[in-house]
Design an enzyme around this catalytic site. Structure first.
Site, mmCIF file in Angstrom:
data_model
loop_
_atom_site.group_PDB
_atom_site.id
_atom_site.type_symbol
_atom_site.label_atom_id
_atom_site.label_comp_id
_atom_site.label_asym_id
_atom_site.label_seq_id
_atom_site.Cartn_x
_atom_site.Cartn_y
_atom_site.Cartn_z
ATOM 1 C CB SER A 103 7.513 -10.143 -6.505
ATOM 2 O OG SER A 103 6.490 -9.224 -6.838
ATOM 3 C CG ASP A 141 -3.005 -10.556 -13.610
ATOM 4 O OD1 ASP A 141 -3.580 -9.465 -13.451
ATOM 5 O OD2 ASP A 141 -1.768 -10.697 -13.465
#
Length: 680
Positions: free
Chosen positions: A329, A353
């Protein structure tokens, strides 16, 4: 009747004989005179040179190797002189018997015998090889009294390289070792003057800075003309041209920061690279585990070599330079910048999301973001939404991502001034066609693009590349070439010469786009995935946590570290910059197989910033917690870095002052000294 002799005839014959003999003698004298003239006049110079060479010998004077210092003048590599006991195998009838006889005079350990055997296999028989190094005065005296018993064995005074901090910074400092046959073959292609400069030199830089600036550190070889006895031993010195010591090399490293970071890793594996974003200076270059470079100075023995080379932890691998990892990430901020610069997505665009992303019938998870919900760019970075960046990768495509990431340095050689850097992998369709041999493997599938958006898939980069990209963000889109050597001090004039910076490269990013991404990084440290670690910091920082898979997990499988071998667990990563408004330091850190980035990697970054920006050093209990991966914000009272005993560059307490180290013969003192620190 008696015959009368003819006296006249006898005299005539006698005179003829005398004449012939005289002519012969005269011819001999003429020949001798001609020969004498030939030798004394015509061949005078040649024969005089041969006679002189029999009477004298030209001996190279090996120069003292230059020192290596950190940015504050702390000595990282120096020299000391000592006696060695050496054997020339070609002059010894039975080497093994000679070694056994020598062992009754001086202490020769099995390690010494193994090292000698290894050196003998790598060199020629007529070369002098050490069987024992660093002899005591008593051992020198014992051998000198029995020297007549050991033809082909001699005592020599040699300079030895010393790394006073042992394992600290070993991958970047490097080490020297005996010149091997492959290196000798390479040296034969050097210009004649460079070859001549290495006459008599047995050691050369093998790794790190010792290798990359070998010519600066080596110096210039001198010569000495000595008169020799019939046995070939020096009688007196006739003339000499002194050697010029190698230059002192100053590095950008802060060895105190280096030690702090290495200590925080403890027994764990990993790497950290910290840069000054405005100059590219490397402040810390950590690879764990490390090794002791002093093992290589005399020639490492077989057992020690096997222990290092066969260890599952690979202590000889420079993870900061040659270890490649998925960035996880930590890649997301750069993906966001790519979206802004290419116009693929605006910062206010909203993406839902739900905790997963469906593509091609496959479910891509988002375990780092437990909240889910509607994501704009800032929230997606702060909360590390995988879904946001899955969809962004799908929209951009692999080649567009490749073209944006390449100038940032991902998958590229940074050009740092030590050898051995690897490129890693920045995937594209062209890369896949060139990498795979089978036609069916060369095709790029759309599903392979999805995981690239969160720093997984084929993405594989070094911590140096990740740190450089972070430094670009910190420097508002200006890219600097990383460097370790920042200056050299001339061994003759004692003048320190600062090396010029390489030209900066403006990547052309819009300031407002960089500001959006940096604001999100600050959000990560203030209220996002690393907020707990940076709570109470005396400065504002920005960062991004990351977790990278070490092994693939089945599509319907679930990650469970407790059920996995330690070497199969996820890697913990963190990138960071500080202070947020005007960054002085940018870094990238990975702790192998340590799980979440916020739990293991971010605490290391926090304390590195505390040291560099606040002059603080962790308390003992805090250090123990960091080493175990159990730390958040610092616990206990931080110590002043200047008060920490044993930290390189800090004065030792008077009550426990160490014994004086061996006197360095590498050069005269640079300036005033405090402990092992030399200031300019």
């Amino acid at each position: 009747m008696t015959e009368l002799r003819n006296v006249e005839a006898d005299l005539s014959r006698f005179r003829a004989r005398v004449l012939v003999a005289s002519v012969v003698v005269l011819c001999c004298f003429v020949l001798l005179a001609l020969r004498l003239a030939y030798l004394q006049v015509i061949r005078h110079d040649d024969l005089n040179g041969q006679a002189e060479s029999n009477r004298t010998a030209i001996v190279p004077i090996v120069p003292n190797r230059g020192l290596i210092l950190d940015r504050n003048g702390v000595v990282l590599a120096t020299n000391y002189s000592a006696y060695t006991l050496e054997i020339t195998p070609a002059k010894v009838d039975n080497v093994d018997a000679t070694i056994e006889a020598l062992a009754r005079l001086v202490d020769i350990q099995p390690r010494d015998k193994r090292r000698f055997k290894k050196l003998r296999e790598e060199t020629k028989n007529f070369e002098s090889l050490p069987i024992r190094t660093r002899l005591t005065d008593e051992e020198v005296a014992k051998f000198a009294a029995q020297r007549f018993r050991f033809p082909g064995v001699d005592i020599k005074a040699r300079l030895f390289r010393s790394y006073p901090h042992g394992e600290l910074g070993s991958h970047v400092i490097g080490y020297i070792g005996r010149i091997n046959q492959a290196e000798k073959s390479t040296m034969e292609d050097w210009p004649d003057d460079e070859q001549a400069n290495y006459k008599g030199t047995d050691y050369i830089g093998k790794l790190g800075v010792e290798q990359s600036v070998e010519k600066q550190l080596h110096g210039h070889t001198g010569v000495e003309q000595v008169e020799t006895s019939a046995g070939g031993r020096a009688v007196r010195k006739l003339a000499s041209s002194p050697a010029t010591p190698g230059n002192t090399v100053m590095l950008s490293l802060d060895i105190g920061l280096q030690k702090l970071v290495e200590d925080m890793f403890g027994e764990r594996r990993g790497a950290l690279v910290a840069l000054d974003p405005k100059t590219g200076d490397v402040l810390a270059f950590v690879s764990k585990p490390t090794f002791d470079p002093n093992l290589f100075v005399d020639g490492i023995d077989t057992e020690s070599w096997q222990a290092l080379n066969e260890s599952i932890d690979k202590p000889l691998l420079n993870r900061a330079l040659r270890g490649t990892y998925p960035p996880g990430s930590t890649y997301k901020p750069f993906m966001a910048l790519a979206a802004l610069q290419t116009g693929a997505r605006s910062p206010t665009a909203l993406i839902n999301d739900p905790g997963f992303y469906m593509f091609g019938g496959r479910r891509f998870g988002s375990p780092e973001n437990e909240k889910g919900g509607i994501m704009d760019m800032n929230r997606a970075i702060v909360e590390s939404s995988n879904v946001y960046f899955y969809s962004l990768a799908n929209e951009m495509g692999v080649d567009a991502m490749h073209d944006f990431m390449k100038p940032l340095g991902f998958g590229q050689i940074t050009g740092i001034d030590i050898n051995g850097e690897v490129r890693g992998v920045l995937p594209s369709q062209a890369w896949k066609r060139g990498y795979f041999k089978k036609t069916e493997q060369q095709k790029w599938f759309a599903g392979e693009t999805i995981s690239l958006g969160i720093g997984q898939g084929y993405n594989n980069f070094t911590m140096l590349q990740l740190a450089q990209a972070t430094a670009v963000l910190a420097n508002n889109g200006i890219k600097r070439k990383p460097r370790l050597v920042i200056g050299t001090q001339d061994s003759v004039t004692r003048v320190m010469h600062s090396l010029p910076l390489a030209p900066a490269e403006d990547l052309g990013y819009k300031p407002e786009n960089v500001a959006i991404v940096r604001k999100a990084l600050v959000g990560v440290a203030q209220g996002g995935t690393s907020a707990r670690v940076f709570a109470g910091a005396g400065y504002l920082s920005g960062g991004k946590t990351g977790t990278a898979q070490a092994v693939s997990i089945a599509a319907k499988g679930k990650y469970n570290s407790a059920k996995m071998e330690e070497h199969q667990r996820d890697h913990a990563l963190y990138i960071a910059l500080a202070p947020a408004d005007d960054p002085k330091i940018a870094l990238a850190v990975i702790v192998e197989n340590a799980g979440w980035g916020a739990g293991s990697a971010a605490p290391i970054a926090r304390r590195a910033f505390d040291y560099m920006l606040m002059g603080q050093y962790p308390s003992e209990e805090d250090m123990a917690a960091v080493q175990k991966g159990l730390a958040g914000a610092p616990i206990g009272k931080p110590r002043k870095a200047a008060d920490v005993p044993g930290l390189p560059g800090t004065p030792a307490p008077a009550a426990s002052a160490p014994a004086a180290p061996p006197v360095s013969v590498a050069s005269r003192p640079l300036a005033t000294e405090t402990g092992d620190k030399k200031r300019f």
